[in-house]
Design an enzyme around this catalytic site. Structure first.
Site, PDB file in Angstrom:
ATOM      1  N   GLU A  46     -18.227  24.631 -51.771  1.00 47.62           N
ATOM      2  CA  GLU A  46     -19.015  24.685 -52.828  1.00 47.62           C
ATOM      3  C   GLU A  46     -20.199  23.707 -52.769  1.00 47.62           C
ATOM      4  OE1 GLU A  46     -15.952  24.825 -56.737  1.00 47.62           O
ATOM      5  OE2 GLU A  46     -16.596  22.850 -56.102  1.00 47.62           O
ATOM      6  N   PRO A  47     -21.164  24.080 -51.760  1.00 51.92           N
ATOM      7  CA  PRO A  47     -22.363  23.348 -51.590  1.00 51.92           C
ATOM      8  C   PRO A  47     -23.333  23.503 -52.697  1.00 51.92           C
ATOM      9  CG  PRO A  47     -22.392  25.448 -50.425  1.00 51.92           C
ATOM     10  CD  PRO A  47     -21.161  25.400 -51.112  1.00 51.92           C
ATOM     11  N   GLY A  48     -23.940  22.370 -53.269  1.00 54.11           N
ATOM     12  CA  GLY A  48     -25.167  22.516 -53.914  1.00 54.11           C
ATOM     13  C   GLY A  48     -26.477  22.016 -53.577  1.00 54.11           C
ATOM     14  N   ARG A  49     -26.342  20.756 -53.376  1.00 48.82           N
ATOM     15  CA  ARG A  49     -27.674  19.844 -52.883  1.00 48.82           C
ATOM     16  C   ARG A  49     -28.005  20.572 -51.383  1.00 48.82           C
ATOM     17  NH1 ARG A  49     -28.445  14.717 -53.956  1.00 48.82           N
ATOM     18  NH2 ARG A  49     -26.212  14.514 -54.521  1.00 48.82           N
ATOM     19  N   ARG A 104     -33.011  10.449 -60.370  1.00 50.04           N
ATOM     20  CA  ARG A 104     -32.138   9.742 -59.103  1.00 50.04           C
ATOM     21  C   ARG A 104     -32.461   8.301 -58.799  1.00 50.04           C
ATOM     22  NH1 ARG A 104     -31.775  11.844 -54.995  1.00 50.04           N
ATOM     23  NH2 ARG A 104     -29.420  11.678 -54.774  1.00 50.04           N
ATOM     24  N   TYR A 144     -29.445   6.121 -59.178  1.00 50.12           N
ATOM     25  CA  TYR A 144     -28.439   5.783 -57.818  1.00 50.12           C
ATOM     26  C   TYR A 144     -29.335   4.844 -57.041  1.00 50.12           C
ATOM     27  CZ  TYR A 144     -26.716  10.421 -59.116  1.00 50.12           C
ATOM     28  OH  TYR A 144     -26.394  11.673 -59.545  1.00 50.12           O
ATOM     29  N   CYS A 168     -41.581   4.053 -70.245  1.00 47.93           N
ATOM     30  CA  CYS A 168     -41.509   2.607 -70.545  1.00 47.93           C
ATOM     31  C   CYS A 168     -40.257   1.802 -70.101  1.00 47.93           C
ATOM     32  CB  CYS A 168     -41.591   2.372 -71.859  1.00 47.93           C
ATOM     33  SG  CYS A 168     -43.289   3.164 -72.610  1.00 47.93           S
ATOM     34  N   GLU A 169     -40.150   2.061 -68.882  1.00 46.61           N
ATOM     35  CA  GLU A 169     -38.783   1.074 -68.233  1.00 46.61           C
ATOM     36  C   GLU A 169     -39.277   0.859 -66.848  1.00 46.61           C
ATOM     37  OE1 GLU A 169     -35.279   1.524 -68.668  1.00 46.61           O
ATOM     38  OE2 GLU A 169     -35.769   2.374 -70.624  1.00 46.61           O
ATOM     39  N   TYR A 174     -30.825  18.380 -58.223  1.00 48.27           N
ATOM     40  CA  TYR A 174     -30.563  17.239 -59.199  1.00 48.27           C
ATOM     41  C   TYR A 174     -31.725  16.663 -59.734  1.00 48.27           C
ATOM     42  CZ  TYR A 174     -25.812  18.217 -57.522  1.00 48.27           C
ATOM     43  OH  TYR A 174     -24.609  18.488 -56.920  1.00 48.27           O
TER      44      TYR A 174
HETATM   45  C1  LIG Z   1     -16.544  20.112 -58.170  1.00 49.78           C
HETATM   46  C2  LIG Z   1     -17.916  20.125 -57.634  1.00 49.78           C
HETATM   47  N1  LIG Z   1     -18.354  20.824 -56.572  1.00 49.78           N
HETATM   48  C3  LIG Z   1     -19.443  20.914 -55.930  1.00 49.78           C
HETATM   49  C4  LIG Z   1     -20.563  19.928 -56.228  1.00 49.78           C
HETATM   50  C5  LIG Z   1     -21.708  19.938 -55.332  1.00 49.78           C
HETATM   51  O1  LIG Z   1     -21.832  18.789 -54.800  1.00 49.78           O
HETATM   52  P1  LIG Z   1     -23.145  18.616 -53.828  1.00 49.78           P
HETATM   53  O2  LIG Z   1     -24.295  19.242 -54.593  1.00 49.78           O
HETATM   54  O3  LIG Z   1     -23.063  17.370 -53.226  1.00 49.78           O
HETATM   55  O4  LIG Z   1     -23.054  19.738 -52.630  1.00 49.78           O
HETATM   56  C6  LIG Z   1     -20.055  18.839 -56.983  1.00 49.78           C
HETATM   57  C7  LIG Z   1     -21.145  17.948 -57.251  1.00 49.78           C
HETATM   58  O5  LIG Z   1     -20.976  17.162 -58.439  1.00 49.78           O
HETATM   59  C8  LIG Z   1     -19.062  18.976 -58.104  1.00 49.78           C
HETATM   60  O6  LIG Z   1     -18.716  18.109 -58.907  1.00 49.78           O
END
Ligand SMILES: Cc1ncc(COP(=O)(O)O)c(C=O)c1O
Length: 429
Positions: free
Chosen positions: A287-290, A327, A331, A358-359, A387
């Site tokens: 499940e890649p996102g980033r 971000r 973080y 204003c932070e 993100y």
């Molecule tokens: C369940 C799950 N899968 C996949 C991801 C995707 O993570 P990334 O963007 O680091 O690949 C996340 C990110 O929070 C997640 O919570």
């Protein structure tokens, strides 16, 4: 990173587009997202993972960057979609995303979200806790359906990343801690239910990882679990979802691995581990996102002011900040940037790029060497594809930026900029 090398005196170009021109045309702050870069990552994903491992599947974690256009692109490329809320699910449905390829995640799913997911017929619901399991079973049975589920487990591994994006430790709000009594309560219970059909297990160890060791440890933990439940219940998991977390390059200090540096050893560990434990090879999902969108995006800002505090530092204030990119404040995330008007000019000064909120903590980049930014310059901040748009807020009533998709020198608005009227539209007179 899609950077076109610029000839001396030329503006910075991104996927063939002059970004100063984009800033003039669409205004700033502006998210610019390269379709070419996203499709290149998908090609890599197919070549290095899907084609190498027939039967495996990849799901885009849309929390990283979700727009209707992105949902359509992912659907067209044949991937699945990870959603984590009713809103993300609604957008997926609106984009006509094939529901059987949708995975619903989340540690705090509401009854309404579960009902929506059952109604729409999502491919998998990834169950996080016992309350959710009971609610889901009741909903599904009430509708005469049997819903395929996975259990999200907490593998008890600590990943080397920021605490806020480390999700696989035992002490985590996500997932099911692995002790035998819990296992009984979940697996035993699920197998006795009419409304759910347990398919297997899921973990996600953390985000922005540059090392694969926590993924590999988690694989061993989940395979042991699969063996135990097979022995205890005769249940063979058919699905194994290994989550995302593959890191990208934000700054020169990051040296991300290629996807295959994660997935090859993970697949070898699953194949070998199943053989050793007498398990059938499950259908593996990642499940890649980033990784898919992070480096495909940049954010353009206009410099509003430059303030030198002699002997202390120089603040370069821009027309956005924590509302379009929380971000750094959240973080301590680090970024790099270029003055897009003169990308090849030598850095002459070290400055701190400050947001306009204003932070005191609304600082986008601390101590970056740049060629003396001046009011009106366009600053391009790299690796903001993940993100940022999805985490944006309206703090200080800043309208959220437009998203412009670019592709080999062409540009089009994918999400329009919010207006001041949008900002008050929900308020009753
Ligand atoms: C369940 C799950 N899968 C996949 C991801 C995707 O993570 P990334 O963007 O680091 O690949 C996340 C990110 O929070 C997640 O919570």
């Amino acid at each position: 990173m899609i950077e076109t090398k610029t000839a001396a005196g030329r503006h910075f170009h991104f996927d063939g587009c002059d970004v100063v021109g984009l800033a003039r045309k669409h205004g700033t702050p502006l998210y610019v997202v390269s379709e070419t870069a996203i499709r290149a990552r998908i090609r890599e994903l197919k070549a290095d993972f899907l084609d190498k491992h027939p039967g495996a599947f990849a799901v885009y974690a849309s929390k990283a960057f979700q727009t209707l256009e992105m949902c359509r692109l992912v659907a067209e490329e044949g991937l699945g979609l990870d959603v984590v809320s009713g809103g993300e699910l609604y957008a997926a449905a609106k984009a006509a995303f094939p529901m059987e390829r949708v995975f619903l995640h989340g540690n705090g799913k509401t009854r309404a979200e579960l009902e929506m997911a059952v109604e729409l017929g999502v491919g998998r619901i990834v169950v996080d806790n016992l309350d959710e399991l009971e609610t889901l079973d009741e909903i599904a049975e009430g509708k005469g359906k049997r819903v395929p589920i996975l259990f999200r487990i907490t593998p008890g591994v600590d990943s080397h990343t920021h605490e806020y994006v480390s999700t696989g430790k035992l002490d985590s709000k996500f997932g099911i801690p692995l002790d035998p009594s819990v296992r009984q309560a979940y697996v035993g219970r699920a197998l006795s239910m009419k409304g759910v059909e347990l398919k297997g297990f899921h973990f996600h160890v953390g985000s922005q990882l540059h090392e694969n060791d926590s993924h590999l440890k988690a694989v061993r933990v989940v395979l042991d679990l699969m063996k135990e439940v097979k022995e205890a219940y005769g249940f063979s998991a058919t699905d194994l979802n290994l989550g995302g977390g593959f890191g990208v390059r934000y700054t020169k200090a990051d040296s991300p691995k290629g996807l295959a540096d994660f997935t090859d050893p993970m697949m070898a560990a699953v194949t070998e581990g199943c053989r050793e434990r007498g398990l059938e090879m499950p259908r593996v999902v990642i499940e890649p996102g980033r990784w898919l969108v992070g480096e495909a995006g940049i954010t353009l800002y206009t410099v509003s002011s430059v303030k030198e505090i002699p002997g202390i530092k120089t603040y370069v204030a821009v027309d956005g900040g924590m509302p379009d990119n929380p971000r750094p404040a959240l973080y301590g995330a680090k970024y790099e940037a270029v003055v897009a008007d003169r990308p090849d000019a030598q850095p002459t000064t070290v400055v701190t790029v400050a947001g306009k909120c204003c932070e005191t903590g609304d600082i986008l980049i601390r101590d970056i060497a740049l060629p003396a930014p001046a009011r009106g310059d366009i600053l391009a901040v790299f690796t903001t594809g993940a993100y940022c748009h999805s985490m944006a807020s309206n703090y200080n009533r800043l309208p959220r930026p437009a998203v412009v998709m670019v592709r080999e020198g062409t540009d089009r608005v994918s999400v329009r900029r919010e207006t001041y009227e949008d900002l008050v539209a929900r308020e009753l007179p």
